[in-house]
Design a protein around this motif. Structure first.
Motif, PDB file in Angstrom:
ATOM      1  N   ARG A  61       0.895  -1.253  -0.070  1.00  0.00           N
ATOM      2  CA  ARG A  61       0.063  -0.029  -0.051  1.00  0.00           C
ATOM      3  C   ARG A  61       0.894   0.980   0.213  1.00  0.00           C
ATOM      4  NH1 ARG A  61      -2.654  -0.420   4.580  1.00  0.00           N
ATOM      5  NH2 ARG A  61      -3.840  -2.263   3.805  1.00  0.00           N
ATOM      6  N   PHE A  62       1.881   1.063   0.749  1.00  0.00           N
ATOM      7  CA  PHE A  62       2.850   2.354   0.851  1.00  0.00           C
ATOM      8  C   PHE A  62       3.493   2.770  -0.467  1.00  0.00           C
ATOM      9  CE2 PHE A  62       7.146   3.987   0.997  1.00  0.00           C
ATOM     10  CZ  PHE A  62       6.812   5.442   1.746  1.00  0.00           C
ATOM     11  N   PHE A  63       3.834   1.632  -1.044  1.00  0.00           N
ATOM     12  CA  PHE A  63       4.588   1.849  -2.575  1.00  0.00           C
ATOM     13  C   PHE A  63       3.619   2.225  -3.516  1.00  0.00           C
ATOM     14  CE2 PHE A  63       7.551  -1.838  -0.947  1.00  0.00           C
ATOM     15  CZ  PHE A  63       8.503  -0.983  -0.631  1.00  0.00           C
ATOM     16  N   THR A  64       2.405   1.768  -3.502  1.00  0.00           N
ATOM     17  CA  THR A  64       1.496   2.054  -4.461  1.00  0.00           C
ATOM     18  C   THR A  64       1.044   3.539  -4.212  1.00  0.00           C
ATOM     19  OG1 THR A  64       0.506  -0.055  -4.394  1.00  0.00           O
ATOM     20  CG2 THR A  64      -0.760   1.331  -5.373  1.00  0.00           C
ATOM     21  N   GLU A  65       0.657   3.969  -2.965  1.00  0.00           N
ATOM     22  CA  GLU A  65       0.441   5.520  -2.736  1.00  0.00           C
ATOM     23  C   GLU A  65       1.574   6.337  -3.168  1.00  0.00           C
ATOM     24  OE1 GLU A  65      -0.621   5.803   1.346  1.00  0.00           O
ATOM     25  OE2 GLU A  65      -2.557   4.619   1.066  1.00  0.00           O
ATOM     26  N   LEU A  66       2.684   5.726  -3.147  1.00  0.00           N
ATOM     27  CA  LEU A  66       3.792   6.662  -3.780  1.00  0.00           C
ATOM     28  C   LEU A  66       4.063   6.884  -5.094  1.00  0.00           C
ATOM     29  CD1 LEU A  66       6.636   8.305  -2.650  1.00  0.00           C
ATOM     30  CD2 LEU A  66       7.822   6.383  -2.713  1.00  0.00           C
ATOM     31  N   LEU A  67       4.025   5.694  -5.611  1.00  0.00           N
ATOM     32  CA  LEU A  67       4.250   5.559  -7.275  1.00  0.00           C
ATOM     33  C   LEU A  67       3.093   5.395  -8.081  1.00  0.00           C
ATOM     34  CD1 LEU A  67       7.438   2.941  -7.100  1.00  0.00           C
ATOM     35  CD2 LEU A  67       7.353   5.477  -6.892  1.00  0.00           C
ATOM     36  N   GLY A  68       1.931   5.029  -7.516  1.00  0.00           N
ATOM     37  CA  GLY A  68       0.834   4.808  -8.250  1.00  0.00           C
ATOM     38  C   GLY A  68       1.046   3.438  -8.913  1.00  0.00           C
ATOM     39  N   THR A  69      -0.360   2.739  -9.328  1.00  0.00           N
ATOM     40  CA  THR A  69      -0.259   1.301  -9.940  1.00  0.00           C
ATOM     41  C   THR A  69       0.779   1.054 -11.084  1.00  0.00           C
ATOM     42  OG1 THR A  69      -2.119   1.723 -10.836  1.00  0.00           O
ATOM     43  CG2 THR A  69      -2.413   0.791  -8.842  1.00  0.00           C
ATOM     44  N   ASN A  70       0.778   2.218 -11.869  1.00  0.00           N
ATOM     45  CA  ASN A  70       1.464   1.836 -13.139  1.00  0.00           C
ATOM     46  C   ASN A  70       3.235   1.666 -12.908  1.00  0.00           C
ATOM     47  OD1 ASN A  70      -0.702   2.185 -14.376  1.00  0.00           O
ATOM     48  ND2 ASN A  70      -0.377   4.398 -15.138  1.00  0.00           N
ATOM     49  N   ARG A  71       3.472   2.129 -11.650  1.00  0.00           N
ATOM     50  CA  ARG A  71       4.827   2.085 -11.548  1.00  0.00           C
ATOM     51  C   ARG A  71       5.416   1.036 -10.497  1.00  0.00           C
ATOM     52  NH1 ARG A  71       7.557   7.124 -10.228  1.00  0.00           N
ATOM     53  NH2 ARG A  71       5.843   8.224  -9.787  1.00  0.00           N
ATOM     54  N   ILE A  72       4.346   0.073 -10.197  1.00  0.00           N
ATOM     55  CA  ILE A  72       4.792  -0.991  -9.284  1.00  0.00           C
ATOM     56  C   ILE A  72       4.403  -2.365 -10.308  1.00  0.00           C
ATOM     57  CG2 ILE A  72       4.357  -2.451  -7.498  1.00  0.00           C
ATOM     58  CD1 ILE A  72       3.623  -0.108  -6.051  1.00  0.00           C
ATOM     59  N   VAL A  73       5.576  -3.397 -10.257  1.00  0.00           N
ATOM     60  CA  VAL A  73       5.324  -4.492 -11.029  1.00  0.00           C
ATOM     61  C   VAL A  73       4.900  -5.578  -9.869  1.00  0.00           C
ATOM     62  CG1 VAL A  73       5.954  -6.142 -12.828  1.00  0.00           C
ATOM     63  CG2 VAL A  73       6.652  -3.706 -12.980  1.00  0.00           C
ATOM     64  N   THR A  74       3.708  -6.161  -9.852  1.00  0.00           N
ATOM     65  CA  THR A  74       3.632  -7.307  -9.182  1.00  0.00           C
ATOM     66  C   THR A  74       3.209  -8.586  -9.737  1.00  0.00           C
ATOM     67  OG1 THR A  74       1.454  -6.643  -8.610  1.00  0.00           O
ATOM     68  CG2 THR A  74       3.064  -5.878  -7.017  1.00  0.00           C
ATOM     69  N   LEU A  98       9.787  -1.758  -8.098  1.00  0.00           N
ATOM     70  CA  LEU A  98       9.610  -0.625  -7.840  1.00  0.00           C
ATOM     71  C   LEU A  98      10.133   0.416  -9.004  1.00  0.00           C
ATOM     72  CD1 LEU A  98       9.778  -0.408  -4.114  1.00  0.00           C
ATOM     73  CD2 LEU A  98       7.769  -0.878  -5.466  1.00  0.00           C
ATOM     74  N   ARG A  99       9.561   1.207  -9.720  1.00  0.00           N
ATOM     75  CA  ARG A  99      10.153   2.039 -10.810  1.00  0.00           C
ATOM     76  C   ARG A  99       9.809   3.514 -10.595  1.00  0.00           C
ATOM     77  NH1 ARG A  99       9.313  -0.043 -16.416  1.00  0.00           N
ATOM     78  NH2 ARG A  99       7.214   1.206 -16.285  1.00  0.00           N
ATOM     79  N   PRO A 100      10.773   3.970  -9.556  1.00  0.00           N
ATOM     80  CA  PRO A 100      10.561   5.439  -9.180  1.00  0.00           C
ATOM     81  C   PRO A 100      11.220   6.443 -10.466  1.00  0.00           C
ATOM     82  CG  PRO A 100      12.576   4.568  -8.344  1.00  0.00           C
ATOM     83  CD  PRO A 100      11.851   3.253  -8.854  1.00  0.00           C
ATOM     84  N   THR A 102      12.022   9.787  -9.646  1.00  0.00           N
ATOM     85  CA  THR A 102      12.815  11.133  -9.082  1.00  0.00           C
ATOM     86  C   THR A 102      13.742  10.562  -7.915  1.00  0.00           C
ATOM     87  OG1 THR A 102      11.198  11.555  -7.465  1.00  0.00           O
ATOM     88  CG2 THR A 102      11.075  12.596  -9.450  1.00  0.00           C
ATOM     89  N   THR A 103      14.585  11.454  -7.693  1.00  0.00           N
ATOM     90  CA  THR A 103      15.514  11.105  -6.327  1.00  0.00           C
ATOM     91  C   THR A 103      14.696  10.938  -5.141  1.00  0.00           C
ATOM     92  OG1 THR A 103      17.420  12.300  -7.514  1.00  0.00           O
ATOM     93  CG2 THR A 103      17.630  12.024  -5.185  1.00  0.00           C
ATOM     94  N   GLU A 104      13.814  11.820  -4.876  1.00  0.00           N
ATOM     95  CA  GLU A 104      12.714  11.978  -3.909  1.00  0.00           C
ATOM     96  C   GLU A 104      12.145  10.613  -3.859  1.00  0.00           C
ATOM     97  OE1 GLU A 104      13.203  14.496  -6.165  1.00  0.00           O
ATOM     98  OE2 GLU A 104      14.478  15.563  -4.897  1.00  0.00           O
ATOM     99  N   GLU A 105      11.731  10.063  -4.953  1.00  0.00           N
ATOM    100  CA  GLU A 105      10.901   8.915  -4.758  1.00  0.00           C
ATOM    101  C   GLU A 105      11.958   7.638  -4.210  1.00  0.00           C
ATOM    102  OE1 GLU A 105       7.375   9.541  -7.858  1.00  0.00           O
ATOM    103  OE2 GLU A 105       9.227   8.446  -8.509  1.00  0.00           O
ATOM    104  N   VAL A 106      13.051   7.759  -4.648  1.00  0.00           N
ATOM    105  CA  VAL A 106      14.116   6.578  -4.256  1.00  0.00           C
ATOM    106  C   VAL A 106      14.323   6.945  -2.823  1.00  0.00           C
ATOM    107  CG1 VAL A 106      16.429   5.757  -4.487  1.00  0.00           C
ATOM    108  CG2 VAL A 106      15.306   6.534  -6.553  1.00  0.00           C
ATOM    109  N   SER A 107      14.494   8.026  -2.257  1.00  0.00           N
ATOM    110  CA  SER A 107      14.867   8.395  -0.942  1.00  0.00           C
ATOM    111  C   SER A 107      13.569   7.684  -0.029  1.00  0.00           C
ATOM    112  CB  SER A 107      15.017  10.069  -0.827  1.00  0.00           C
ATOM    113  OG  SER A 107      14.830  10.318   0.707  1.00  0.00           O
ATOM    114  N   ARG A 108      12.384   8.080  -0.499  1.00  0.00           N
ATOM    115  CA  ARG A 108      11.300   7.625   0.305  1.00  0.00           C
ATOM    116  C   ARG A 108      11.174   6.242   0.247  1.00  0.00           C
ATOM    117  NH1 ARG A 108       5.839  10.986  -0.202  1.00  0.00           N
ATOM    118  NH2 ARG A 108       5.585   9.395   1.378  1.00  0.00           N
TER     119      ARG A 108
END
Ligand SMILES: Cc1cc2nc3c(=O)[nH]c(=O)nc-3n(C[C@H](O)[C@H](O)[C@H](O)COP(=O)(O)OP(=O)(O)OC[C@H]3O[C@@H](n4cnc5c(N)ncnc54)[C@H](O)[C@@H]3O)c2cc1C
Length: 497
Positions: A61-74, A98-100, A102-108
């Motif tokens: 849920r955390f990853f999905t909220e951060l990246l949206g469903t399109n940038r997570i492969v499950t 996970l497919r961030p 930006t740097t900020e997304e990698v950081s989070r």
């Protein structure tokens, strides 16, 4: 010229060098073809999964909220391409990529993974050849593929700043419009990303395991203020931090390029020709590559490439870069006439036509692509003192005899870097035991390095002591503990447990 150096003296003064030979063969898609290798956890049962969290709904849920469903492969079938390495030696079973952007997304992502003890495997183009880029167990894959923005290009200083996921060939194409070129070139250029190749950078930005962003993105050529922290990330293979941006010093694109492809009958002649090339071509010598007969046979028989030369025990590719074609051509011709007259080179061809250069480079660069077609490949990337450069190949042939389908050697002769490849029908522990640690002991006795450029990855940590002292390894371990106390970054890689 009495020995018939075919096509020599045919170098055109007014050739078009608008484009460098581009890459071939390597697909950028993550689709997998052919049989999958055994899972790494089964093939190497002595490696135990660390005490990391198993992904649950809250993490997703955390990853999905951060990246949206399109940038997570499950989806397991889509994850498979991220779980298997390019030469199909190793296979993890990650269920989350996970497919961030930006740097900020990698950081989070890293701050979260660190807090929850989730292991992370950073991945660029996944062309690495030592099993470093894919998970060993179920580590989350952090792919930099969408971090592909070019941030700035300075035509005067030649400095390029870009995100880590930019593909090498795309950068080179971009730079050509600015009269510049990338300072490195390799067979995987169409897929590999710049974050995976930090040896040539001026500066970089990286995210530490705890999510802190480390800004070492200096674009200055000289900056001697304290420890050079960027160097910590060179050779770290994603175990100390994730590189998010790089600054690269790019040389001007050469106005003249020439390539000679030579056939020789002994390794002694190869060494003498290398020495002469260094002395006679001097500043215009830009690369000197080596191919043995079995390596060339692989690309002509398996990939159906055509060699312009008859069969010889050894081949050399010699490329020159310069700013004046008449000058370079004259130098190259004189050198070629000399090595022919001395009987060092038996046969050869030289050209400055882009399409012909590309065809010749393919003979060298596509060897890696042909190897997996033989079965399973034991791949070694060794540095050796130049006089012993080829000695490992006959030693290995003698040791393995008929149990190998093909044993061949090629590589960056100018750098003393041999790629030794042993192809067998299928992986067995028995063959592995006959090759390792022999190959590393042999290299160490000759004061070589067990990894010239491919790194340590998953396959070599327990052999690193053949090239590094106890004190060096201990310092590396201390740095790892300091920068990644929970050990979440690319576990099981580089350092011995
Ligand atoms: C046909 C072919 C030819 C090759 N020729 C050469 C050659 O001539 N010279 C050479 O050196 N190599 C060569 N290689 C090996 C490989 O292409 C290079 O090592 C390349 O630099 C890897 O880049 P990548 O983006 O594919 O990285 P990956 O394979 O994805 O990753 C390599 C390592 O770097 C880590 N990593 C990736 N991105 C980051 C990041 N942003 N931050 C931190 N860590 C990261 C990964 O975790 C992994 O440990 C070749 C490979 C192939 C398939």
């Amino acid at each position: 010229m009495s020995r018939g150096l075919r096509q020599l003296g045919r170098l055109r003064a007014a050739c078009s060098l608008g484009t460098r030979p581009s890459s071939f063969g390597l697909s950028q898609s993550r689709g997998l073809t052919g049989a999958l290798p055994e899972l790494t956890k089964d093939r190497y049962p002595h490696v135990k999964r660390g005490d990391y969290a198993t992904l649950d709904e809250n993490h997703l849920r955390f990853f999905t909220e951060l990246l949206g469903t399109n940038r997570i492969v499950t989806d397991p079938s889509q994850c498979e391409g991220y779980n298997v390495d390019w030469i199909k030696n190793v296979r993890g079973y990650s269920q989350c990529v996970l497919r961030p952007k930006t740097t900020e997304e990698v950081s989070r992502i890293l701050a979260f993974c660190n807090e929850h003890r989730i292991a992370v495997c950073p991945q660029g183009g996944n062309t690495g050849l030592v099993g470093g880029s894919v998970p060993v167990f179920d580590e989350v894959v952090l792919s930099t593929s969408l971090m592909n923005e070019i941030i700035s290009t300075d035509d005067t200083s030649g400095v390029l700043v870009c995100q880590a996921g930019c593909i090498l060939e795309s950068l080179d194409t971009h730079l050509a419009d600015h009269g510049l070129m990338m300072p490195l070139d390799l067979g995987a250029k169409g897929s590999c990303q710049i974050g995976g190749q930090c040896g040539t950078v001026l500066g970089l930005e990286a995210v530490k395991a705890n999510g802190e962003i480390l800004d070492c993105l200096s674009t200055l050529k000289k900056d001697n203020t304290g420890y050079h922290l960027k160097h910590l990330f060179i050779g770290s293979e994603g175990t100390l931090g994730i590189v998010t941006k790089v600054a690269i010093h790019c040389p001007p694109k050469p106005k003249a390029m020439n390539l000679a492809f030579l056939g020789l009958d002994s390794f002694e002649s190869v060494l003498k020709t290398l020495k002469k090339a260094k002395h006679e071509l001097g500043e215009i010598l830009s690369s000197c590559e080596f191919i043995d007969e079995r390596s060339l046979d692989l690309v002509t028989s398996r990939l159906k490439l055509k060699s312009p030369l008859a069969v010889h025990p050894f081949y050399m590719l010699i490329e020159t870069h310069g700013s004046n074609n008449d000058h370079d051509e004259e130098k190259l011709n004189t050198f070629l006439e000399n090595v022919m007259a001395e009987g060092l080179v038996l046969d050869g061809t030289a050209t400055n036509e882009v399409s012909k250069m590309k065809n010749i480079w393919e003979l060298r660069e596509r060897i890696t692509e042909g190897l997996p077609l033989e079965g399973y490949v034991f791949k070694y990337d060794i540095s050796l003192p130049i006089e012993s450069f080829y000695s490992l190949v006959p030693a290995m042939k003698e040791r393995l005899g008929e149990s190998a389908v093909r044993i061949c050697g090629y590589g960056h002769l100018g750098d003393g870097n041999l790629h030794l490849n042993i192809c067998v029908k299928e992986f067995t522990q028995d063959v592995l035991k006959r090759i390792e640690p022999f190959v590393y002991e042999f290299t160490s006795k000759l004061k070589g390095s067990i990894s010239a450029e491919h790194g340590i990855g998953f396959r070599k940590p327990k052999y690193i002591h053949y090239s590094k002292s106890h004190t060096s390894i201990e310092l590396m371990k201390q740095l790892k503990t300091m920068m990644d106390p929970n050990g979440i970054l690319n576990p099981y890689k580089v350092l011995p447990s």
